[in-house]
Scaffold this active site. Structure first.
Site, PDB file in Angstrom:
ATOM      1  N   ASN A 157      56.110   4.817  -1.963  1.00  0.00           N
ATOM      2  CA  ASN A 157      54.666   4.766  -1.735  1.00  0.00           C
ATOM      3  C   ASN A 157      54.053   6.129  -1.431  1.00  0.00           C
ATOM      4  O   ASN A 157      52.854   6.337  -1.643  1.00  0.00           O
ATOM      5  CB  ASN A 157      54.332   3.802  -0.597  1.00  0.00           C
ATOM      6  CG  ASN A 157      55.059   4.144   0.690  1.00  0.00           C
ATOM      7  OD1 ASN A 157      56.285   4.020   0.762  1.00  0.00           O
ATOM      8  ND2 ASN A 157      54.331   4.579   1.705  1.00  0.00           N
ATOM      9  N   HIS A 198      57.500   0.819  -0.986  1.00  0.00           N
ATOM     10  CA  HIS A 198      56.833  -0.489  -1.022  1.00  0.00           C
ATOM     11  C   HIS A 198      57.484  -1.372  -2.081  1.00  0.00           C
ATOM     12  O   HIS A 198      57.806  -0.913  -3.184  1.00  0.00           O
ATOM     13  CB  HIS A 198      55.355  -0.331  -1.378  1.00  0.00           C
ATOM     14  CG  HIS A 198      54.508   0.245  -0.295  1.00  0.00           C
ATOM     15  ND1 HIS A 198      54.974   0.568   0.958  1.00  0.00           N
ATOM     16  CD2 HIS A 198      53.167   0.545  -0.288  1.00  0.00           C
ATOM     17  CE1 HIS A 198      53.979   1.045   1.687  1.00  0.00           C
ATOM     18  NE2 HIS A 198      52.879   1.042   0.956  1.00  0.00           N
ATOM     19  N   ARG A 202      53.602  -5.982   6.239  1.00  0.00           N
ATOM     20  CA  ARG A 202      54.278  -4.760   6.687  1.00  0.00           C
ATOM     21  C   ARG A 202      55.694  -5.133   7.097  1.00  0.00           C
ATOM     22  O   ARG A 202      55.908  -6.095   7.831  1.00  0.00           O
ATOM     23  CB  ARG A 202      53.532  -4.149   7.875  1.00  0.00           C
ATOM     24  CG  ARG A 202      53.994  -2.742   8.225  1.00  0.00           C
ATOM     25  CD  ARG A 202      53.575  -1.727   7.188  1.00  0.00           C
ATOM     26  NE  ARG A 202      52.136  -1.484   7.198  1.00  0.00           N
ATOM     27  CZ  ARG A 202      51.527  -0.723   6.290  1.00  0.00           C
ATOM     28  NH1 ARG A 202      52.211  -0.163   5.302  1.00  0.00           N
ATOM     29  NH2 ARG A 202      50.210  -0.542   6.348  1.00  0.00           N
ATOM     30  N   GLY A 206      50.022  16.369   6.858  1.00  0.00           N
ATOM     31  CA  GLY A 206      50.369  14.943   6.939  1.00  0.00           C
ATOM     32  C   GLY A 206      51.458  14.561   5.959  1.00  0.00           C
ATOM     33  O   GLY A 206      51.882  15.366   5.120  1.00  0.00           O
ATOM     34  N   VAL A 249      51.418  12.575   3.303  1.00  0.00           N
ATOM     35  CA  VAL A 249      51.015  12.625   1.897  1.00  0.00           C
ATOM     36  C   VAL A 249      50.730  14.058   1.468  1.00  0.00           C
ATOM     37  O   VAL A 249      51.106  14.477   0.371  1.00  0.00           O
ATOM     38  CB  VAL A 249      49.801  11.712   1.647  1.00  0.00           C
ATOM     39  CG1 VAL A 249      49.290  11.876   0.211  1.00  0.00           C
ATOM     40  CG2 VAL A 249      50.169  10.252   1.902  1.00  0.00           C
ATOM     41  N   CYS A 279      48.041   2.506  -2.402  1.00  0.00           N
ATOM     42  CA  CYS A 279      49.465   2.619  -2.739  1.00  0.00           C
ATOM     43  C   CYS A 279      50.025   1.338  -3.353  1.00  0.00           C
ATOM     44  O   CYS A 279      50.772   1.377  -4.338  1.00  0.00           O
ATOM     45  CB  CYS A 279      50.275   3.017  -1.514  1.00  0.00           C
ATOM     46  SG  CYS A 279      49.938   2.021  -0.050  1.00  0.00           S
ATOM     47  N   ARG A 310      36.789   4.749  -4.003  1.00  0.00           N
ATOM     48  CA  ARG A 310      37.469   3.917  -4.995  1.00  0.00           C
ATOM     49  C   ARG A 310      36.569   2.887  -5.664  1.00  0.00           C
ATOM     50  O   ARG A 310      36.771   2.530  -6.819  1.00  0.00           O
ATOM     51  CB  ARG A 310      38.655   3.186  -4.342  1.00  0.00           C
ATOM     52  CG  ARG A 310      39.796   4.105  -3.952  1.00  0.00           C
ATOM     53  CD  ARG A 310      40.867   3.337  -3.215  1.00  0.00           C
ATOM     54  NE  ARG A 310      41.896   4.229  -2.678  1.00  0.00           N
ATOM     55  CZ  ARG A 310      42.713   3.912  -1.697  1.00  0.00           C
ATOM     56  NH1 ARG A 310      42.634   2.720  -1.135  1.00  0.00           N
ATOM     57  NH2 ARG A 310      43.611   4.778  -1.273  1.00  0.00           N
TER      58      ARG A 310
END
Length: 340
Positions: free
Chosen positions: A316, A243, A236, A12, A14, A130, A99
């Site tokens: 980001n 970002h 967005r 992916g 990331v 992010c 988180r």
């Protein structure tokens, strides 16, 4: 002697960026494995000048591996992260799953490095959202000086935060505006993203905020100070990577804009580019591929006694995800494992 590292979700956006950054920062890797789902089995991933083939996440044995950097969704993480952690491999998770777990530290190394000591409760460390990651890097040094009471933030978030399909949708919709017959209807997003902005990221909550906005509130409190009040509007925008955030803070003590600029110049992970002239600021295009969080447009907010405004931009896929995960791995190695 280096570390035995696993990158989960290596195919992916990331995951690939994690591999790039591990190589760029010369992380002390003794052995590395790249994992993916069976549909991506055998896909090749670049790691420096090496080419690695993905292995099957479903059958991989994490025993004897030091750290696993997870870049997969929450559902898959829920299944595989406990398996890795139980095998003695420390999980650094980029999803939102852990988180808000009180037994899992949520870390931005420039901001709360001491929280790393809490990793052993579950053998898992969480990477923040992010949009939160870049913001708290800027907030922490100012909070240390003048104690931030309230934050008002509006984000301008790139489509890469939604993954490759979202990047493809922006590209195809943009092309379709000019090429008859190639128009592309929205599928990743609820409305057209090309030449448009969408004030909606993640799902809506009962109070009218979105989950992305809630994340920024909850994570800022957990990482910096639970007493900080945060209100966010997350948007967005038709940008591929990077970002941006317009941030307003109210502090307990007065903080002059010049002192704030000096504080931020000296803070770890930050680059200040703030000239009051045409082009004297950083935009998303200029931050792509960079490690730093960039701060511009620092100025007093004259509508309140102790207020400041500033502009915050970061890649980001890097600080917002992969870079922060690698920095956590570096911190874990330096403070705890001490092998590299």
């Amino acid at each position: 002697m280096g570390y035995r590292i696993v990158v989960v979700g290596a195919t992916g956006n990331v995951g690939r960026e994690m591999l790039n950054i591990l190589s760029e920062r010369e992380f002390p890797v003794d052995e590395i494995a790249v994992l993916a789902s069976r549909k991506s089995l055998g896909t090749e991933c670049a790691f420096g000048d090496r080419t690695l083939k993905t292995q099957d996440l479903d059958t991989f044995d994490f025993t004897g591996w030091d750290m696993a950097l997870f870049a997969i969704g929450s559902d898959a993480t829920k299944k595989y992260a406990p398996v890795a952690a139980k095998a003695g491999c420390v999980v650094i998770d980029n999803s939102s799953l852990y988180r808000y777990d009180a037994d899992v530290p949520l870390i931005v190394p420039e901001v709360n490095p001491d929280a790393i000591e809490g990793y052993a409760k579950k053998n898992i460390i969480a990477n923040p959202n992010c949009s939160t990651a870049q913001m708290v890097v800027a907030l922490k040094p100012l909070h240390d000086r003048a104690k931030i009471k309230r934050v008002v933030v509006s984000t301008y978030q790139s489509v890469s935060g939604s993954g490759k399909e979202a990047m493809d949708e922006l590209w195809m919709q943009t092309k379709g505006m000019y090429v008859p017959g190639q128009e592309r209807a929205p599928s990743v997003y609820p409305k057209q993203i090309a030449f448009n902005v969408i004030p909606h990221i993640d799902v809506f909550m009962e109070d009218g905020s979105t989950k992305e906005e809630w994340k920024m509130v909850a994570e800022t409190k957990k990482i910096i100070d639970k007493s900080i009040k945060v209100t966010a509007t997350c948007v967005r925008v038709p940008v591929f990577v990077g970002h941006s955030e317009s941030i307003n803070i109210e502090t307990e003590d007065f903080l002059d804009e010049d002192e704030a600029r000096d504080i931020l110049r000296e803070a770890p992970g930050i680059m200040v580019v703030d000239k009051r002239e045409d082009g004297g600021y950083v935009t998303p295009v200029e931050c792509v591929g960079e490690f730093a969080t960039y701060i511009s447009r620092i100025r007093q907010d004259s509508t309140i006694d102790n207020g400041l405004n500033f502009w915050c931009v970061s890649d980001n896929l890097r600080k917002g995800a992969a870079l922060n995960a690698v920095q956590i791995a570096e911190l874990l190695g330096r403070r705890i494992l001490k092998k590299g």
